[in-house]
Design a protein around this motif. Structure first.
Motif, PDB file in Angstrom:
ATOM      1  N   THR A  96      58.370  33.210   6.318  1.00 58.75           N
ATOM      2  CA  THR A  96      57.280  33.361   7.278  1.00 58.75           C
ATOM      3  C   THR A  96      56.188  32.357   6.940  1.00 58.75           C
ATOM      4  O   THR A  96      56.244  31.681   5.904  1.00 58.75           O
ATOM      5  CB  THR A  96      56.718  34.799   7.269  1.00 58.75           C
ATOM      6  OG1 THR A  96      55.798  34.962   8.343  1.00 58.75           O
ATOM      7  CG2 THR A  96      55.995  35.098   5.964  1.00 58.75           C
ATOM      8  N   GLN A 145      58.757  32.506  11.812  1.00 54.72           N
ATOM      9  CA  GLN A 145      59.577  33.280  10.890  1.00 54.72           C
ATOM     10  C   GLN A 145      61.036  32.858  10.964  1.00 54.72           C
ATOM     11  O   GLN A 145      61.517  32.442  12.026  1.00 54.72           O
ATOM     12  CB  GLN A 145      59.491  34.780  11.215  1.00 54.72           C
ATOM     13  CG  GLN A 145      58.118  35.392  11.101  1.00 54.72           C
ATOM     14  CD  GLN A 145      58.119  36.890  11.385  1.00 54.72           C
ATOM     15  OE1 GLN A 145      59.156  37.477  11.677  1.00 54.72           O
ATOM     16  NE2 GLN A 145      56.952  37.505  11.289  1.00 54.72           N
ATOM     17  N   LYS A 166      49.862  38.075   6.493  1.00 50.64           N
ATOM     18  CA  LYS A 166      50.716  37.598   7.572  1.00 50.64           C
ATOM     19  C   LYS A 166      52.015  38.385   7.546  1.00 50.64           C
ATOM     20  O   LYS A 166      52.705  38.455   6.531  1.00 50.64           O
ATOM     21  CB  LYS A 166      51.015  36.107   7.406  1.00 50.64           C
ATOM     22  CG  LYS A 166      49.783  35.220   7.419  1.00 50.64           C
ATOM     23  CD  LYS A 166      49.089  35.242   8.749  1.00 50.64           C
ATOM     24  CE  LYS A 166      49.882  34.462   9.796  1.00 50.64           C
ATOM     25  NZ  LYS A 166      49.140  34.318  11.055  1.00 50.64           N
ATOM     26  N   HIS A 200      53.482  33.720  15.478  1.00 49.62           N
ATOM     27  CA  HIS A 200      54.477  33.960  14.437  1.00 49.62           C
ATOM     28  C   HIS A 200      55.350  32.727  14.212  1.00 49.62           C
ATOM     29  O   HIS A 200      55.692  32.024  15.164  1.00 49.62           O
ATOM     30  CB  HIS A 200      55.377  35.145  14.802  1.00 49.62           C
ATOM     31  CG  HIS A 200      54.624  36.425  14.972  1.00 49.62           C
ATOM     32  ND1 HIS A 200      54.039  36.781  16.180  1.00 49.62           N
ATOM     33  CD2 HIS A 200      54.321  37.410  14.098  1.00 49.62           C
ATOM     34  CE1 HIS A 200      53.418  37.954  16.021  1.00 49.62           C
ATOM     35  NE2 HIS A 200      53.581  38.349  14.781  1.00 49.62           N
ATOM     36  N   ALA A 208      50.397  30.116  12.231  1.00 47.90           N
ATOM     37  CA  ALA A 208      51.659  30.038  12.957  1.00 47.90           C
ATOM     38  C   ALA A 208      51.753  28.658  13.600  1.00 47.90           C
ATOM     39  O   ALA A 208      50.750  27.980  13.820  1.00 47.90           O
ATOM     40  CB  ALA A 208      51.733  31.127  14.016  1.00 47.90           C
TER      41      ALA A 208
END
Length: 363
Positions: free
Chosen positions: A162, A147, A362, A145, A167
């Motif tokens: 995001t 974010q 995502k 991730h 990632a």
């Protein structure tokens, strides 16, 4: 001992972990025990996590780690107030192992059961370590991730940005693999970059000045590959120079995105109380990234908070703490029929993005 004592279990990926955390009545916290067994050596030969191997490893060690966590904490199982366990997002096989163990303990001891979002664990860790007040801005950067999240309160999150493809941790891993470095890629790239020559290679800065607060790293990864192919065969110095260029580009991208997010936060809430920029997740261990973002936060009038390195990577203390926070906030317990979730966004109202570098939405 007043307050809440929570047993936490984490098995979402390639760390098996158990911990006991105490949330005092005044809202401050204390880690009574934190036991983590990494599977790094198990997966290193494959250049990434093998889900089946990860799940089998969790099964073989989790009971022992729970016993160790309880023994180290000095708290008997009968004195635990609730069980908290990661129920998503993550690898389904691993999540099932943790959930079944936690459910068995909860049923046998007639304890409240809390299924915790792994991302919420990262989001709330700064309240455990630094007693951060709401609201604050979170940059979550990990293997799965990337974010920017506004943390309004327990269970109240707004996703501001995001990744639309890889990632950041994933991009580090793939770059390291491309350059023949070890796994995991983040520490390998960071170490190689230390001996890199600045400005030998210039890479693009993804999403710079884009009005959205999103991220993109697949194009950067492609640029590294093209430069590596043009320079082949690669010397150790060329690898170091490419790693430095990659790290500088990534850091500049994060700095650009966060500068815009801090301005947005300031316009909405002001900075009179010195709000916090919290950086969490495994990539938060990168010193270059930490230094740059700390400077950016200071210029904007924010406190910079990054949890200790052992709490940036996956651990059960953050899961236990998230459970304690949810319990203290009066949020409902979960039933023993709770199912694991491979995808589970913090902000469930946010629109999922479709990336170009990976199939699927995502979160």
């Amino acid at each position: 001992m007043g307050g809440l004592r929570i047993l936490g279990i984490e098995t979402s990926c390639d760390e098996t972990a158990a911990a006991v955390v105490h949330r005092r009545e005044d809202g401050t916290g204390e880690i009574l025990s934190d036991v983590v067994l990494s599977q790094l050596d198990l997966h290193a030969a494959f250049g990434g996590v093998v889900p089946e191997l990860a799940a089998r490893s969790h099964v073989s060690v989790l009971d022992r780690l729970v016993s160790e966590a309880l023994a180290d904490s000095g708290v008997a199982l009968g004195d635990i107030d609730a069980i908290a366990v990661t129920s998503g997002p993550g690898l389904i096989g691993g999540l099932m192992v943790g959930l079944m163990t936690a459910k068995a303990i909860a049923m046998a001891m007639a304890l409240p059961f809390l299924g915790v979002n792994h991302l919420e664990g990262h989001a709330l860790t700064a309240r455990l370590t630094d007693n951060v007040a709401f609201p604050y801005l979170l940059l979550l950067v990990s293997g799965g991730h990337t974010q920017i999240v506004l943390v309004n309160g327990v269970g109240d999150y707004e996703r501001w940005g995001t990744t639309i493809d890889d990632a950041l941790g994933e991009a580090f891993d793939k770059t390291a693999k491309l350059l023949g470095l070890g796994y995991p890629g983040g520490p390998a790239v960071e170490q190689a970059a230390l001996s890199g020559v600045p400005r030998r290679f210039r890479l693009p800065v993804p999403m710079r000045r884009d009005p959205r607060l999103d991220f993109s790293f697949s194009g950067l990864k492609t640029a590294v590959r093209q430069m590596a192919e043009a320079e082949a065969p690669l010397s150790d110095q060329t690898i170091a120079d490419l790693c430095l260029a990659f790290q500088l580009s990534v850091t500049a991208s994060l700095d650009d995105r966060i500068a815009m997010a801090l301005e947005r936060f300031s316009q909405r809430f002001g900075t009179g109380s010195r709000p916090a920029l919290v950086v969490a997740g495994g990539v938060a261990a990168n010193k270059a990234i930490r230094t740059t973002l700390e400077a950016r936060a200071g210029k904007a009038g924010f406190r910079f908070i990054a949890p200790p390195l052992n709490l940036c990577t996956d651990n059960a203390a953050m899961i236990a703490w998230a459970g304690a926070e949810r319990m203290a906030a009066g949020l409902p317990f979960d039933g023993l029929d709770l199912a694991p979730r491979s995808r589970w966004p913090l902000d469930e109202a946010a629109t999922a993005l479709i990336g170009h570098g990976k199939r699927g939405a995502k979160a």
